[in-house]
Design a protein around this motif. Structure first.
Motif, PDB file in Angstrom:
ATOM      1  N   GLU A 344       0.828  -1.205   0.000  1.00 53.87           N
ATOM      2  CA  GLU A 344       0.000   0.000   0.000  1.00 53.87           C
ATOM      3  C   GLU A 344       0.864   1.257   0.000  1.00 53.87           C
ATOM      4  N   ALA A 345       1.938   1.248   0.789  1.00 55.07           N
ATOM      5  CA  ALA A 345       2.853   2.395   0.799  1.00 55.07           C
ATOM      6  C   ALA A 345       3.529   2.554  -0.560  1.00 55.07           C
ATOM      7  N   ALA A 346       3.856   1.433  -1.219  1.00 53.76           N
ATOM      8  CA  ALA A 346       4.462   1.498  -2.548  1.00 53.76           C
ATOM      9  C   ALA A 346       3.495   2.108  -3.554  1.00 53.76           C
ATOM     10  N   ALA A 347       2.215   1.760  -3.451  1.00 55.19           N
ATOM     11  CA  ALA A 347       1.210   2.343  -4.345  1.00 55.19           C
ATOM     12  C   ALA A 347       1.104   3.850  -4.129  1.00 55.19           C
ATOM     13  N   GLU A 348       1.229   4.293  -2.885  1.00 52.86           N
ATOM     14  CA  GLU A 348       1.229   5.737  -2.599  1.00 52.86           C
ATOM     15  C   GLU A 348       2.449   6.399  -3.233  1.00 52.86           C
ATOM     16  N   THR A 349       3.598   5.752  -3.131  1.00 52.43           N
ATOM     17  CA  THR A 349       4.823   6.306  -3.717  1.00 52.43           C
ATOM     18  C   THR A 349       4.706   6.407  -5.228  1.00 52.43           C
ATOM     19  N   VAL A 350       4.162   5.374  -5.847  1.00 52.60           N
ATOM     20  CA  VAL A 350       4.011   5.373  -7.305  1.00 52.60           C
ATOM     21  C   VAL A 350       2.957   6.383  -7.743  1.00 52.60           C
ATOM     22  N   GLY A 351       1.949   6.589  -6.899  1.00 53.74           N
ATOM     23  CA  GLY A 351       0.905   7.551  -7.229  1.00 53.74           C
ATOM     24  C   GLY A 351      -0.228   6.974  -8.045  1.00 53.74           C
ATOM     25  N   VAL A 352      -0.513   5.678  -7.866  1.00 53.20           N
ATOM     26  CA  VAL A 352      -1.621   5.047  -8.585  1.00 53.20           C
ATOM     27  C   VAL A 352      -2.852   4.980  -7.688  1.00 53.20           C
ATOM     28  N   ASP A 353      -4.021   5.061  -8.304  1.00 52.20           N
ATOM     29  CA  ASP A 353      -5.265   4.864  -7.570  1.00 52.20           C
ATOM     30  C   ASP A 353      -5.380   3.398  -7.185  1.00 52.20           C
ATOM     31  N   HIS A 354      -5.633   3.141  -5.917  1.00 46.86           N
ATOM     32  CA  HIS A 354      -5.596   1.759  -5.445  1.00 46.86           C
ATOM     33  C   HIS A 354      -6.641   1.535  -4.366  1.00 46.86           C
ATOM     34  N   VAL A 355      -6.847   0.274  -4.030  1.00 46.51           N
ATOM     35  CA  VAL A 355      -7.814  -0.098  -3.010  1.00 46.51           C
ATOM     36  C   VAL A 355      -7.393  -1.425  -2.409  1.00 46.51           C
ATOM     37  N   ARG A 356      -7.715  -1.622  -1.136  1.00 46.56           N
ATOM     38  CA  ARG A 356      -7.544  -2.949  -0.533  1.00 46.56           C
ATOM     39  C   ARG A 356      -8.716  -3.835  -0.943  1.00 46.56           C
ATOM     40  N   MET A 357      -8.417  -5.126  -1.196  1.00 45.41           N
ATOM     41  CA  MET A 357      -9.441  -6.044  -1.678  1.00 45.41           C
ATOM     42  C   MET A 357      -9.013  -7.473  -1.400  1.00 45.41           C
ATOM     43  N   VAL A 358      -9.924  -8.421  -1.660  1.00 42.84           N
ATOM     44  CA  VAL A 358      -9.593  -9.834  -1.561  1.00 42.84           C
ATOM     45  C   VAL A 358      -9.728 -10.463  -2.938  1.00 42.84           C
ATOM     46  N   SER A 359      -9.087 -11.614  -3.103  1.00 42.54           N
ATOM     47  CA  SER A 359      -9.084 -12.311  -4.384  1.00 42.54           C
ATOM     48  C   SER A 359     -10.050 -13.483  -4.359  1.00 42.54           C
ATOM     49  N   GLY A 360     -10.846 -13.587  -5.417  1.00 44.37           N
ATOM     50  CA  GLY A 360     -11.726 -14.742  -5.560  1.00 44.37           C
ATOM     51  C   GLY A 360     -11.050 -15.936  -6.202  1.00 44.37           C
ATOM     52  N   ALA A 361      -9.892 -15.708  -6.819  1.00 50.38           N
ATOM     53  CA  ALA A 361      -9.155 -16.785  -7.494  1.00 50.38           C
ATOM     54  C   ALA A 361      -7.994 -17.245  -6.629  1.00 50.38           C
ATOM     55  N   GLY A 362      -7.649 -18.523  -6.753  1.00 48.75           N
ATOM     56  CA  GLY A 362      -6.492 -19.052  -6.053  1.00 48.75           C
ATOM     57  C   GLY A 362      -5.209 -18.743  -6.802  1.00 48.75           C
ATOM     58  N   HIS A 363      -4.117 -18.604  -6.069  1.00 52.64           N
ATOM     59  CA  HIS A 363      -2.818 -18.285  -6.650  1.00 52.64           C
ATOM     60  C   HIS A 363      -1.734 -19.038  -5.883  1.00 52.64           C
ATOM     61  N   ASP A 364      -0.534 -19.102  -6.477  1.00 50.78           N
ATOM     62  CA  ASP A 364       0.587 -19.703  -5.766  1.00 50.78           C
ATOM     63  C   ASP A 364       0.823 -19.022  -4.420  1.00 50.78           C
ATOM     64  N   ALA A 365       0.450 -17.753  -4.339  1.00 45.88           N
ATOM     65  CA  ALA A 365       0.596 -17.024  -3.082  1.00 45.88           C
ATOM     66  C   ALA A 365      -0.162 -17.686  -1.937  1.00 45.88           C
ATOM     67  N   ASN A 366      -1.252 -18.416  -2.249  1.00 51.44           N
ATOM     68  CA  ASN A 366      -1.962 -19.137  -1.190  1.00 51.44           C
ATOM     69  C   ASN A 366      -1.013 -20.036  -0.405  1.00 51.44           C
ATOM     70  N   TYR A 367      -0.230 -20.835  -1.125  1.00 54.05           N
ATOM     71  CA  TYR A 367       0.652 -21.787  -0.470  1.00 54.05           C
ATOM     72  C   TYR A 367       1.871 -21.107   0.127  1.00 54.05           C
ATOM     73  N   LEU A 368       2.429 -20.103  -0.570  1.00 52.18           N
ATOM     74  CA  LEU A 368       3.576 -19.395  -0.004  1.00 52.18           C
ATOM     75  C   LEU A 368       3.199 -18.726   1.302  1.00 52.18           C
ATOM     76  N   ASN A 369       1.965 -18.301   1.424  1.00 43.59           N
ATOM     77  CA  ASN A 369       1.495 -17.638   2.638  1.00 43.59           C
ATOM     78  C   ASN A 369       1.545 -18.567   3.845  1.00 43.59           C
ATOM     79  N   GLU A 370       1.612 -19.873   3.610  1.00 40.64           N
ATOM     80  CA  GLU A 370       1.681 -20.836   4.709  1.00 40.64           C
ATOM     81  C   GLU A 370       3.089 -20.952   5.291  1.00 40.64           C
TER      82      GLU A 370
END
Length: 415
Positions: A344-370
């Motif tokens: 989120e801080a990186a998005a502020e630095t870049v200056g892009v419009d952004h929002v926090r959200m959740v993903s409906g699709a599964g990703h490799d990040a699911n397993y790395l998060n473990e």
């Protein structure tokens, strides 16, 4: 939407990234603007070759593990736990050009930008392309990251077969990507993944970046009805045991109960295999799959229980035998607070419009998060379309997302 540059002047080379992206997607290109590179296909092998070539040209130390996961390492000033970046380069059958690829090529662009600027980081940075994320040829999906994180056993993964009976391990050998390194998780500082959203939320709100707080949990079911084949003409309606009729009842019931079972609960019957599949024969057997998802694990459990009851009831009404098993279950994942805040801080630095959200699709990040702190960055899928040749993301949004990845990576790699 995305800006023309970052607020501190540090930005990736969008033109270089675009040239790479276009060249990469010539591999397995389809006539309708998509790509066809399912896991361990010949096209997927050529894509891997191209990626390895580029990783080495960028001066990265390349290694390939026994699941075919491809890693490229940029050294840090200290031999500390690395920051891992990446996604996948296998595709759906006739899938989109952006899915997975923007995360891998974006990660490569991040390390090249740091090299261009002469920026040294305390921690090493690694780029990874995971094997078989899509799971369309070999099931289950996310197989490479699943073995890496200990979710799946290596022998189990190598024994997965496609519809032609070809083994995953044998196909790794055939294309030359069964590596020497063990597929075992390293000591990681964190994992960051850039991906297209694959849904309409960002595009509908004219936002360039999603800061992903977590991922839906899901259950995959495989079900079967067995009735009786008979002639479609002389067999009276009251003497039929039609496996497809029972299946149709379950499909409609799944739509009803998931549509009313919670704000984010979704359910899909995505694969149906009818036998004997003839116009003038009553269907004897039907095998079908169900996919149920929600950010609420209890909602998934409740929906699965109800669907299993619906299968039983439909079988009893039609007089058909039935069976159902859960072939995959992944709980909802909540990503690391610090990784989310860093993105989120990186998005502020870049200056892009952004929002926090959740993903409906599964990703490799699911397993790395473990196994390590994990975060994800989304860029929009126009019209919410993905897993098809029509998948599209505005290039300014791709570059904005990679710029966010750059700044988040630099922040984590300096820790």
């Amino acid at each position: 939407m995305a800006t023309d540059g970052t607020r501190d002047g540090l930005a990736v080379d969008g033109d270089r990234l675009r040239r790479r992206f276009d060249a990469f997607n010539e591999i397995g290109a389809t006539d309708r603007g998509g790509v066809n590179r399912p896991a361990l296909s010949d096209a997927n092998a050529r894509a891997r070759d191209r990626l390895v070539e580029w990783l080495r040209e960028a001066g990265l130390d390349v290694r390939i593990d026994e699941m075919g996961n491809v890693f490229g390492r940029r050294a840090g000033s200290e031999d500390a736990a690395p920051v891992l970046l990446g996604s996948h380069v296998d595709s759906q059958y006739n899938g989109g050009r952006f899915d997975g690829v923007v995360g891998v090529l974006g990660a490569l662009e991040v390390v090249e930008t740091l090299d261009d600027e002469g920026i040294e980081t305390r921690r090493p940075i690694e780029v990874v392309a995971w094997s078989n994320e899509e799971g369309v040829r070999f099931q289950p999906d996310m197989l490479g990251s699943g073995v890496y994180t200990g979710r799946f056993d290596l022998d189990y993964a190598h024994d997965r077969t496609d519809k032609s009976g070809r083994r995953f391990g044998d196909e790794l050998d055939r294309i030359g990507y069964r590596g020497d390194g063990p597929c075992v998780a390293d000591d990681l500082h964190c994992y960051l993944e850039l991906h297209v959203e694959q849904g309409p939320y960002l595009a509908e709100r004219d936002l360039s970046v999603g800061v992903v707080e977590g991922v839906y949990g899901f259950s995959w079911l495989n079900a079967r009805f067995t009735g009786a084949a008979d002639h479609a003409g002389p067999t009276p309606m009251d003497r039929r045991t039609d496996a497809l009729v029972a299946t149709a009842e379950v499909i409609l019931a799944t739509r009803r109960l998931t549509a009313t079972g919670g704000d984010d609960l979704v359910g899909t019957v995505g694969s149906v295999d009818v036998s004997p599949n003839a116009i003038n024969v009553i269907p004897e057997t039907v095998e079908f799959t169900l996919d149920v998802r929600s950010y609420d694990n209890a909602a998934v459990d409740e929906a699965v229980d109800r669907i299993e009851r619906e299968i039983e009831w439909a079988g009893e009404r039609e007089g058909a035998d039935w069976a159902v098993e859960e072939i995959m279950r992944v709980d909802a994942s909540t990503f690391d607070d610090d990784c989310v805040a860093t993105i989120e801080a990186a998005a502020e630095t870049v200056g892009v419009d952004h929002v926090r959200m959740v993903s409906g699709a599964g990703h490799d990040a699911n397993y790395l998060n473990e196994i390590c702190p994990t975060g994800m960055i989304f860029v929009p899928s126009e019209g919410g379309v993905s897993h098809t040749e029509a998948e599209y993301t505005e290039w300014t949004d791709v570059v904005g997302g990679v710029d966010v990845l750059l700044h988040a990576t630099l922040s984590k790699a300096r820790e």
